[in-house]
Design an enzyme around this catalytic site. Sequence first.
Site, PDB file in Angstrom:
ATOM      1  N   TYR A 197      29.121 -51.708  40.905  1.00 43.41           N
ATOM      2  CA  TYR A 197      28.466 -50.473  40.431  1.00 43.41           C
ATOM      3  C   TYR A 197      29.166 -49.247  41.007  1.00 43.41           C
ATOM      4  CZ  TYR A 197      25.197 -46.524  40.779  1.00 43.41           C
ATOM      5  OH  TYR A 197      24.643 -45.270  40.764  1.00 43.41           O
TER       6      TYR A 197
ATOM      7  N   LYS B 224      31.292 -46.173  39.156  1.00 40.98           N
ATOM      8  CA  LYS B 224      30.960 -44.741  39.281  1.00 40.98           C
ATOM      9  C   LYS B 224      32.163 -43.986  39.860  1.00 40.98           C
ATOM     10  CE  LYS B 224      27.504 -42.926  38.526  1.00 40.98           C
ATOM     11  NZ  LYS B 224      26.899 -42.373  37.283  1.00 40.98           N
TER      12      LYS B 224
ATOM     13  N   THR C 161      27.138 -40.629  42.519  1.00 41.66           N
ATOM     14  CA  THR C 161      26.342 -41.217  43.595  1.00 41.66           C
ATOM     15  C   THR C 161      27.082 -41.181  44.927  1.00 41.66           C
ATOM     16  OG1 THR C 161      25.493 -43.342  44.399  1.00 41.66           O
ATOM     17  CG2 THR C 161      27.241 -43.461  42.797  1.00 41.66           C
ATOM     18  N   ASP C 162      26.317 -41.171  46.006  1.00 39.67           N
ATOM     19  CA  ASP C 162      26.945 -41.242  47.342  1.00 39.67           C
ATOM     20  C   ASP C 162      27.613 -42.602  47.560  1.00 39.67           C
ATOM     21  OD1 ASP C 162      24.649 -42.826  47.622  1.00 39.67           O
ATOM     22  OD2 ASP C 162      23.867 -41.758  49.370  1.00 39.67           O
ATOM     23  N   GLU C 163      27.272 -43.600  46.702  1.00 41.19           N
ATOM     24  CA  GLU C 163      27.823 -44.944  46.909  1.00 41.19           C
ATOM     25  C   GLU C 163      29.327 -44.997  46.658  1.00 41.19           C
ATOM     26  OE1 GLU C 163      25.339 -48.162  45.494  1.00 41.19           O
ATOM     27  OE2 GLU C 163      23.552 -46.917  45.615  1.00 41.19           O
TER      28      GLU C 163
HETATM   29  P1  NAD Z   1      18.386 -45.540  35.044  1.00 42.66           P
HETATM   30  O1  NAD Z   1      18.999 -46.913  35.056  1.00 42.66           O
HETATM   31  O2  NAD Z   1      16.931 -45.387  35.332  1.00 42.66           O
HETATM   32  O3  NAD Z   1      18.644 -44.858  33.610  1.00 42.66           O
HETATM   33  C1  NAD Z   1      19.872 -44.952  32.949  1.00 42.66           C
HETATM   34  C2  NAD Z   1      19.659 -44.489  31.504  1.00 42.66           C
HETATM   35  O4  NAD Z   1      20.940 -44.522  30.828  1.00 42.66           O
HETATM   36  C3  NAD Z   1      18.708 -45.380  30.699  1.00 42.66           C
HETATM   37  O5  NAD Z   1      17.799 -44.577  29.985  1.00 42.66           O
HETATM   38  C4  NAD Z   1      19.640 -46.140  29.752  1.00 42.66           C
HETATM   39  O6  NAD Z   1      19.017 -46.491  28.528  1.00 42.66           O
HETATM   40  C5  NAD Z   1      20.751 -45.120  29.554  1.00 42.66           C
HETATM   41  N1  NAD Z   1      22.021 -45.756  29.144  1.00 42.66           N
HETATM   42  C6  NAD Z   1      22.614 -46.836  29.719  1.00 42.66           C
HETATM   43  N2  NAD Z   1      23.754 -47.139  29.063  1.00 42.66           N
HETATM   44  C7  NAD Z   1      23.886 -46.208  28.068  1.00 42.66           C
HETATM   45  C8  NAD Z   1      24.871 -45.985  27.070  1.00 42.66           C
HETATM   46  N3  NAD Z   1      25.933 -46.779  26.949  1.00 42.66           N
HETATM   47  N4  NAD Z   1      24.712 -44.933  26.226  1.00 42.66           N
HETATM   48  C9  NAD Z   1      23.623 -44.133  26.334  1.00 42.66           C
HETATM   49  N5  NAD Z   1      22.655 -44.310  27.248  1.00 42.66           N
HETATM   50  C10 NAD Z   1      22.792 -45.341  28.119  1.00 42.66           C
HETATM   51  O7  NAD Z   1      19.271 -44.685  36.042  1.00 42.66           O
HETATM   52  P2  NAD Z   1      18.829 -43.508  37.047  1.00 42.66           P
HETATM   53  O8  NAD Z   1      18.348 -44.122  38.295  1.00 42.66           O
HETATM   54  O9  NAD Z   1      17.978 -42.535  36.316  1.00 42.66           O
HETATM   55  O10 NAD Z   1      20.250 -42.858  37.350  1.00 42.66           O
HETATM   56  C11 NAD Z   1      20.751 -41.785  36.541  1.00 42.66           C
HETATM   57  C12 NAD Z   1      22.146 -41.417  37.037  1.00 42.66           C
HETATM   58  O11 NAD Z   1      22.086 -41.053  38.416  1.00 42.66           O
HETATM   59  C13 NAD Z   1      23.151 -42.567  36.947  1.00 42.66           C
HETATM   60  O12 NAD Z   1      24.386 -42.038  36.533  1.00 42.66           O
HETATM   61  C14 NAD Z   1      23.225 -43.103  38.369  1.00 42.66           C
HETATM   62  O13 NAD Z   1      24.510 -43.660  38.635  1.00 42.66           O
HETATM   63  C15 NAD Z   1      23.002 -41.821  39.175  1.00 42.66           C
HETATM   64  N6  NAD Z   1      22.394 -42.054  40.518  1.00 42.66           N
HETATM   65  C16 NAD Z   1      21.152 -42.629  40.626  1.00 42.66           C
HETATM   66  C17 NAD Z   1      20.595 -42.783  41.894  1.00 42.66           C
HETATM   67  C18 NAD Z   1      19.219 -43.358  42.088  1.00 42.66           C
HETATM   68  O14 NAD Z   1      18.762 -43.432  43.233  1.00 42.66           O
HETATM   69  N7  NAD Z   1      18.505 -43.745  41.053  1.00 42.66           N
HETATM   70  C19 NAD Z   1      21.302 -42.393  43.025  1.00 42.66           C
HETATM   71  C20 NAD Z   1      22.571 -41.842  42.865  1.00 42.66           C
HETATM   72  C21 NAD Z   1      23.091 -41.653  41.591  1.00 42.66           C
HETATM   73  P1  TYD Z   2      18.080 -50.294  45.696  1.00 42.70           P
HETATM   74  O1  TYD Z   2      16.782 -49.629  45.388  1.00 42.70           O
HETATM   75  O2  TYD Z   2      18.552 -51.388  44.797  1.00 42.70           O
HETATM   76  O3  TYD Z   2      19.169 -49.114  45.793  1.00 42.70           O
HETATM   77  P2  TYD Z   2      20.717 -49.162  46.319  1.00 42.70           P
HETATM   78  O4  TYD Z   2      21.143 -50.557  46.462  1.00 42.70           O
HETATM   79  O5  TYD Z   2      21.440 -48.462  45.206  1.00 42.70           O
HETATM   80  O6  TYD Z   2      20.730 -48.399  47.608  1.00 42.70           O
HETATM   81  O7  TYD Z   2      18.009 -50.878  47.173  1.00 42.70           O
HETATM   82  C1  TYD Z   2      17.742 -50.047  48.289  1.00 42.70           C
HETATM   83  C2  TYD Z   2      17.862 -50.894  49.534  1.00 42.70           C
HETATM   84  O8  TYD Z   2      16.805 -51.859  49.547  1.00 42.70           O
HETATM   85  C3  TYD Z   2      19.157 -51.711  49.602  1.00 42.70           C
HETATM   86  O9  TYD Z   2      19.591 -51.765  50.964  1.00 42.70           O
HETATM   87  C4  TYD Z   2      18.745 -53.095  49.131  1.00 42.70           C
HETATM   88  C5  TYD Z   2      17.308 -53.198  49.601  1.00 42.70           C
HETATM   89  N1  TYD Z   2      16.401 -54.020  48.768  1.00 42.70           N
HETATM   90  C6  TYD Z   2      15.620 -55.021  49.365  1.00 42.70           C
HETATM   91  O10 TYD Z   2      15.687 -55.271  50.590  1.00 42.70           O
HETATM   92  N2  TYD Z   2      14.766 -55.730  48.564  1.00 42.70           N
HETATM   93  C7  TYD Z   2      14.662 -55.501  47.223  1.00 42.70           C
HETATM   94  O11 TYD Z   2      13.888 -56.204  46.531  1.00 42.70           O
HETATM   95  C8  TYD Z   2      15.470 -54.468  46.634  1.00 42.70           C
HETATM   96  C9  TYD Z   2      15.384 -54.183  45.143  1.00 42.70           C
HETATM   97  C10 TYD Z   2      16.310 -53.750  47.457  1.00 42.70           C
END
Ligand code: NAD
Ligand code: TYD
Length: 341
Positions: free
Chosen positions: A144, A148, A120-122
Amino acid sequence: MKILVTGGAGFIGSNFVRYLIGSHPEHTVINFDKLTYAGNLENLRDIEDLPNYTFVRGDICNRPFLDSLEFDAIIHFAAESHVDRSILDSFPFLQTNVIGTQSLLEVARKRNCRMLHVSTDEVYGSIAQGLFTEASPIEPNSPYAASKASSDLLVRAYHETFGLDVMITRCSNNYGPYQFPEKLIPLVISHAVEGKQIPIYGDGKYVRDWLHVADHCRAIDIVFHKARAGSVYNIGGMNEQMNIEIIGSLLTKLAEKTGLDRNSLFNLLTPVRDRLGHDRRYAIDPSKIERDLGWKPETGFEQGLSETIDWYLANRQWWERIISGDYLDYYKTQYGERFNE
Ligand code: NAD
Ligand code: TYD
């Protein structure tokens, strides 16, 4: 190739599994997922009977079980992914994101297989001006992001130490179908439709770069098939938005699409106490992947957002079953009680 996709029942993972099965029929996919609260097999109902797809329930921390499976490469999405939850309790984040990734690296090392680690960019922390590149320092601020970042460092170490064929991708905030309704965009849509308060953290002027999940899936595919061992790629949408801008667009579009009263929707907005350590701005430079591998985002934000709203409106039952908890029963009805912890 037999590809182990971890976390394939989550938001990005399920979009990716569907994409991979469709675009690479020559591969077989094993979706390996623990099915935590974030895993939902209903995301993959349409492909669950295809011959080149298998689901295996298991934990990425369970090395002996992973060792017993047959596969040639790993694409690793599984994680605890929600910042707010990591502030409440960071232990599951360290367990899955750090120990789980290390266990996969060990499994990959034993069979000398390629592993793409989705990050992630975070991990870069917050940036006031300009863009993070792949060479920027790693300065995570939330538990988090720290978990990562730790996993990224382990992936790097396995390349440097053992020459493992690994790559890391760091993407910005994804949006699109099947996103769990705890994250900003699906939360706003579902709360608006149900007339529930919409929490705005702090002043709402926090900036995120938004990337459509379909563009992300395409980027992962390209990196997995073409990138060199040890490489790191930022995957960004070049699309910065303040939270209040996104929320405003969502509510305006929702009012147009559903006939719900716009003012009533805006009245749902509720300022709440800010997230602890809330990162002000994320912004990454995706020019390296464009230059090296020819990828760039293709989904315009207005269109992507509009289609995402349409999807949530058309699939109300999908997110209602999450809110009620009924989605948790789907695994049992399909697969029984089996679970390889
Ligand atoms: P998500 O939370 O929707 O899904 C995570 C999945 O991992 C779930 O299906 C969960 O059951 C599974 N999981 C959790 N713990 C596990 C374990 N111990 N063993 C096996 N499976 C397990 O997450 P997402 O939003 O789809 O993100 C996927 C990846 O992308 C993550 O690594 C996250 O850090 C990265 N990412 C997500 C975003 C975003 O915007 N959603 C942005 C940047 C990076
Ligand atoms: P989020 O979707 O949790 O992603 P991330 O924190 O990983 O960027 O949140 C996106 C942005 O929205 C973040 O600045 C927090 C804000 N946010 C709210 O203002 N209200 C909400 O209910 C949630 C879930 C997030």
